[in-house]
Design a protein around this motif. Structure first.
Motif, PDB file in Angstrom:
ATOM      1  N   VAL A  32      13.537 -24.508 -38.077  1.00 41.72           N
ATOM      2  CA  VAL A  32      14.567 -25.107 -38.926  1.00 41.72           C
ATOM      3  C   VAL A  32      15.948 -24.611 -38.514  1.00 41.72           C
ATOM      4  CG1 VAL A  32      15.440 -25.244 -41.282  1.00 41.72           C
ATOM      5  CG2 VAL A  32      12.981 -25.369 -40.866  1.00 41.72           C
ATOM      6  N   TRP A  33      16.062 -23.323 -38.211  1.00 37.21           N
ATOM      7  CA  TRP A  33      17.360 -22.718 -37.967  1.00 37.21           C
ATOM      8  C   TRP A  33      17.863 -22.849 -36.543  1.00 37.21           C
ATOM      9  CZ3 TRP A  33      20.679 -21.583 -41.578  1.00 37.21           C
ATOM     10  CH2 TRP A  33      20.216 -21.386 -42.875  1.00 37.21           C
ATOM     11  N   LEU A  34      16.992 -22.882 -35.556  1.00 41.46           N
ATOM     12  CA  LEU A  34      17.467 -22.965 -34.175  1.00 41.46           C
ATOM     13  C   LEU A  34      18.191 -24.274 -33.853  1.00 41.46           C
ATOM     14  CD1 LEU A  34      14.663 -21.070 -32.250  1.00 41.46           C
ATOM     15  CD2 LEU A  34      16.983 -20.317 -32.753  1.00 41.46           C
ATOM     16  N   PRO A  35      17.779 -25.424 -34.397  1.00 44.93           N
ATOM     17  CA  PRO A  35      18.605 -26.626 -34.184  1.00 44.93           C
ATOM     18  C   PRO A  35      19.996 -26.519 -34.826  1.00 44.93           C
ATOM     19  CG  PRO A  35      16.390 -27.261 -34.792  1.00 44.93           C
ATOM     20  CD  PRO A  35      16.478 -25.774 -34.979  1.00 44.93           C
ATOM     21  N   ILE A  36      20.089 -25.768 -35.904  1.00 41.28           N
ATOM     22  CA  ILE A  36      21.399 -25.549 -36.520  1.00 41.28           C
ATOM     23  C   ILE A  36      22.265 -24.697 -35.596  1.00 41.28           C
ATOM     24  CG2 ILE A  36      22.575 -24.466 -38.479  1.00 41.28           C
ATOM     25  CD1 ILE A  36      20.101 -25.309 -40.166  1.00 41.28           C
ATOM     26  N   VAL A  37      21.665 -23.702 -34.967  1.00 39.44           N
ATOM     27  CA  VAL A  37      22.397 -22.892 -33.993  1.00 39.44           C
ATOM     28  C   VAL A  37      22.861 -23.765 -32.835  1.00 39.44           C
ATOM     29  CG1 VAL A  37      22.197 -20.972 -32.358  1.00 39.44           C
ATOM     30  CG2 VAL A  37      21.185 -20.776 -34.628  1.00 39.44           C
ATOM     31  N   LEU A  38      22.019 -24.685 -32.392  1.00 42.93           N
ATOM     32  CA  LEU A  38      22.413 -25.597 -31.312  1.00 42.93           C
ATOM     33  C   LEU A  38      23.590 -26.470 -31.742  1.00 42.93           C
ATOM     34  CD1 LEU A  38      22.009 -26.743 -28.495  1.00 42.93           C
ATOM     35  CD2 LEU A  38      20.310 -28.300 -29.461  1.00 42.93           C
ATOM     36  N   GLY A  39      23.568 -26.939 -32.973  1.00 43.80           N
ATOM     37  CA  GLY A  39      24.693 -27.728 -33.468  1.00 43.80           C
ATOM     38  C   GLY A  39      25.986 -26.931 -33.487  1.00 43.80           C
ATOM     39  N   VAL A  40      25.892 -25.677 -33.905  1.00 37.86           N
ATOM     40  CA  VAL A  40      27.080 -24.809 -33.905  1.00 37.86           C
ATOM     41  C   VAL A  40      27.580 -24.601 -32.480  1.00 37.86           C
ATOM     42  CG1 VAL A  40      27.858 -22.443 -34.362  1.00 37.86           C
ATOM     43  CG2 VAL A  40      26.515 -23.670 -36.072  1.00 37.86           C
ATOM     44  N   CYS A  41      26.667 -24.390 -31.549  1.00 39.65           N
ATOM     45  CA  CYS A  41      27.056 -24.210 -30.151  1.00 39.65           C
ATOM     46  C   CYS A  41      27.726 -25.466 -29.591  1.00 39.65           C
ATOM     47  CB  CYS A  41      25.843 -23.854 -29.302  1.00 39.65           C
ATOM     48  SG  CYS A  41      25.186 -22.228 -29.621  1.00 39.65           S
ATOM     49  N   THR A  42      27.188 -26.620 -29.930  1.00 39.59           N
ATOM     50  CA  THR A  42      27.758 -27.870 -29.435  1.00 39.59           C
ATOM     51  C   THR A  42      29.156 -28.088 -29.990  1.00 39.59           C
ATOM     52  OG1 THR A  42      25.550 -28.827 -29.260  1.00 39.59           O
ATOM     53  CG2 THR A  42      27.397 -30.363 -29.278  1.00 39.59           C
ATOM     54  N   LEU A  43      29.332 -27.891 -31.291  1.00 42.93           N
ATOM     55  CA  LEU A  43      30.656 -28.059 -31.892  1.00 42.93           C
ATOM     56  C   LEU A  43      31.653 -27.039 -31.356  1.00 42.93           C
ATOM     57  CD1 LEU A  43      29.686 -28.853 -35.573  1.00 42.93           C
ATOM     58  CD2 LEU A  43      30.525 -30.431 -33.838  1.00 42.93           C
ATOM     59  N   THR A  44      31.189 -25.817 -31.142  1.00 46.49           N
ATOM     60  CA  THR A  44      32.064 -24.789 -30.587  1.00 46.49           C
ATOM     61  C   THR A  44      32.449 -25.123 -29.149  1.00 46.49           C
ATOM     62  OG1 THR A  44      30.987 -23.159 -31.999  1.00 46.49           O
ATOM     63  CG2 THR A  44      32.309 -22.315 -30.192  1.00 46.49           C
ATOM     64  N   ALA A  45      31.517 -25.639 -28.386  1.00 48.63           N
ATOM     65  CA  ALA A  45      31.812 -26.026 -27.005  1.00 48.63           C
ATOM     66  C   ALA A  45      32.872 -27.124 -26.976  1.00 48.63           C
ATOM     67  CB  ALA A  45      30.546 -26.491 -26.297  1.00 48.63           C
ATOM     68  N   PHE A  46      32.740 -28.113 -27.849  1.00 44.56           N
ATOM     69  CA  PHE A  46      33.761 -29.159 -27.925  1.00 44.56           C
ATOM     70  C   PHE A  46      35.112 -28.570 -28.297  1.00 44.56           C
ATOM     71  CE2 PHE A  46      30.394 -32.377 -28.062  1.00 44.56           C
ATOM     72  CZ  PHE A  46      30.973 -33.375 -27.299  1.00 44.56           C
ATOM     73  N   ALA A  47      35.133 -27.679 -29.271  1.00 43.31           N
ATOM     74  CA  ALA A  47      36.396 -27.084 -29.721  1.00 43.31           C
ATOM     75  C   ALA A  47      37.052 -26.267 -28.613  1.00 43.31           C
ATOM     76  CB  ALA A  47      36.149 -26.209 -30.949  1.00 43.31           C
ATOM     77  N   VAL A  48      36.247 -25.485 -27.901  1.00 42.15           N
ATOM     78  CA  VAL A  48      36.798 -24.651 -26.831  1.00 42.15           C
ATOM     79  C   VAL A  48      37.319 -25.515 -25.689  1.00 42.15           C
ATOM     80  CG1 VAL A  48      36.157 -22.979 -25.035  1.00 42.15           C
ATOM     81  CG2 VAL A  48      35.441 -22.615 -27.396  1.00 42.15           C
ATOM     82  N   GLN A  49      36.543 -26.507 -25.286  1.00 42.40           N
ATOM     83  CA  GLN A  49      36.937 -27.321 -24.133  1.00 42.40           C
ATOM     84  C   GLN A  49      38.109 -28.243 -24.455  1.00 42.40           C
ATOM     85  OE1 GLN A  49      35.906 -26.654 -21.165  1.00 42.40           O
ATOM     86  NE2 GLN A  49      34.404 -25.204 -21.930  1.00 42.40           N
ATOM     87  N   LEU A  50      38.147 -28.764 -25.662  1.00 36.47           N
ATOM     88  CA  LEU A  50      39.242 -29.669 -26.015  1.00 36.47           C
ATOM     89  C   LEU A  50      40.455 -28.925 -26.547  1.00 36.47           C
ATOM     90  CD1 LEU A  50      37.219 -32.562 -27.654  1.00 36.47           C
ATOM     91  CD2 LEU A  50      38.247 -32.501 -25.381  1.00 36.47           C
ATOM     92  N   GLY A  51      40.284 -27.652 -26.902  1.00 29.54           N
ATOM     93  CA  GLY A  51      41.398 -26.865 -27.408  1.00 29.54           C
ATOM     94  C   GLY A  51      42.372 -26.438 -26.325  1.00 29.54           C
ATOM     95  N   GLY A  52      41.893 -26.328 -25.118  1.00 26.84           N
ATOM     96  CA  GLY A  52      42.759 -25.945 -24.002  1.00 26.84           C
ATOM     97  C   GLY A  52      43.317 -27.183 -23.336  1.00 26.84           C
ATOM     98  N   PRO A  53      44.070 -26.959 -22.282  1.00 27.97           N
ATOM     99  CA  PRO A  53      44.586 -28.118 -21.544  1.00 27.97           C
ATOM    100  C   PRO A  53      43.447 -28.917 -20.921  1.00 27.97           C
ATOM    101  CG  PRO A  53      45.295 -26.047 -20.532  1.00 27.97           C
ATOM    102  CD  PRO A  53      44.498 -25.703 -21.735  1.00 27.97           C
ATOM    103  N   THR A  54      43.514 -30.213 -21.054  1.00 26.04           N
ATOM    104  CA  THR A  54      42.476 -31.078 -20.489  1.00 26.04           C
ATOM    105  C   THR A  54      42.745 -31.226 -19.000  1.00 26.04           C
ATOM    106  OG1 THR A  54      42.378 -32.250 -22.569  1.00 26.04           O
ATOM    107  CG2 THR A  54      41.341 -33.305 -20.709  1.00 26.04           C
ATOM    108  N   VAL A  55      41.863 -30.667 -18.226  1.00 24.66           N
ATOM    109  CA  VAL A  55      41.996 -30.718 -16.767  1.00 24.66           C
ATOM    110  C   VAL A  55      40.722 -31.320 -16.199  1.00 24.66           C
ATOM    111  CG1 VAL A  55      43.564 -28.757 -16.634  1.00 24.66           C
ATOM    112  CG2 VAL A  55      41.128 -28.364 -16.557  1.00 24.66           C
ATOM    113  N   PRO A  56      40.758 -31.719 -14.940  1.00 23.89           N
ATOM    114  CA  PRO A  56      39.527 -32.251 -14.348  1.00 23.89           C
ATOM    115  C   PRO A  56      38.377 -31.257 -14.468  1.00 23.89           C
ATOM    116  CG  PRO A  56      41.386 -32.630 -12.897  1.00 23.89           C
ATOM    117  CD  PRO A  56      41.879 -31.768 -14.019  1.00 23.89           C
ATOM    118  N   GLY A  57      37.199 -31.786 -14.723  1.00 23.23           N
ATOM    119  CA  GLY A  57      36.023 -30.952 -14.867  1.00 23.23           C
ATOM    120  C   GLY A  57      35.634 -30.701 -16.311  1.00 23.23           C
ATOM    121  N   LEU A  58      36.332 -31.324 -17.244  1.00 19.80           N
ATOM    122  CA  LEU A  58      36.048 -31.123 -18.662  1.00 19.80           C
ATOM    123  C   LEU A  58      34.604 -31.486 -18.990  1.00 19.80           C
ATOM    124  CD1 LEU A  58      37.260 -30.728 -21.674  1.00 19.80           C
ATOM    125  CD2 LEU A  58      37.226 -33.214 -21.664  1.00 19.80           C
TER     126      LEU A  58
END
Length: 86
Positions: A32-58
């Motif tokens: 039950v909890w590990l998919p929630i951890v995956l969701g947190v990781c996915t949202l955090t990855a989006f936030a980190v990658q889109l929070g910085g300057p968007t450069v090639p390789g995003l």
């Protein structure tokens, strides 16, 4: 290692720490909890990658962060299921 690729491994660290916390706190409810951890990781990855300057390789960095999280959590799931069967 450039700063762009250095933004990938912290997501993997979050996945590993989340798996350890779930394994210690709720090992019987890991499925039950590990998919929630995956969701947190996915949202955090989006936030980190889109929070910085968007450069090639995003997309490559985002895919690496999420795929690495999936692999880490799949290994953790397999380990917790095996421990539950013992």
């Amino acid at each position: 290692m450039t700063w762009q690729w250095a933004s990938v491994w912290p997501i993997w660290l979050i996945a590993a720490l989340g798996a350890v916390v779930v394994g210690v706190a709720q090992p019987q409810d890991a499925l039950v909890w590990l998919p929630i951890v995956l969701g947190v990781c996915t949202l955090t990855a989006f936030a980190v990658q889109l929070g910085g300057p968007t450069v090639p390789g995003l997309v490559d960095r985002l895919a690496a962060a999420v795929l690495g999280s999936v692999v880490i959590l799949a290994i953790a799931t397999a380990a917790l299921v095996l421990l539950a069967l013992l």
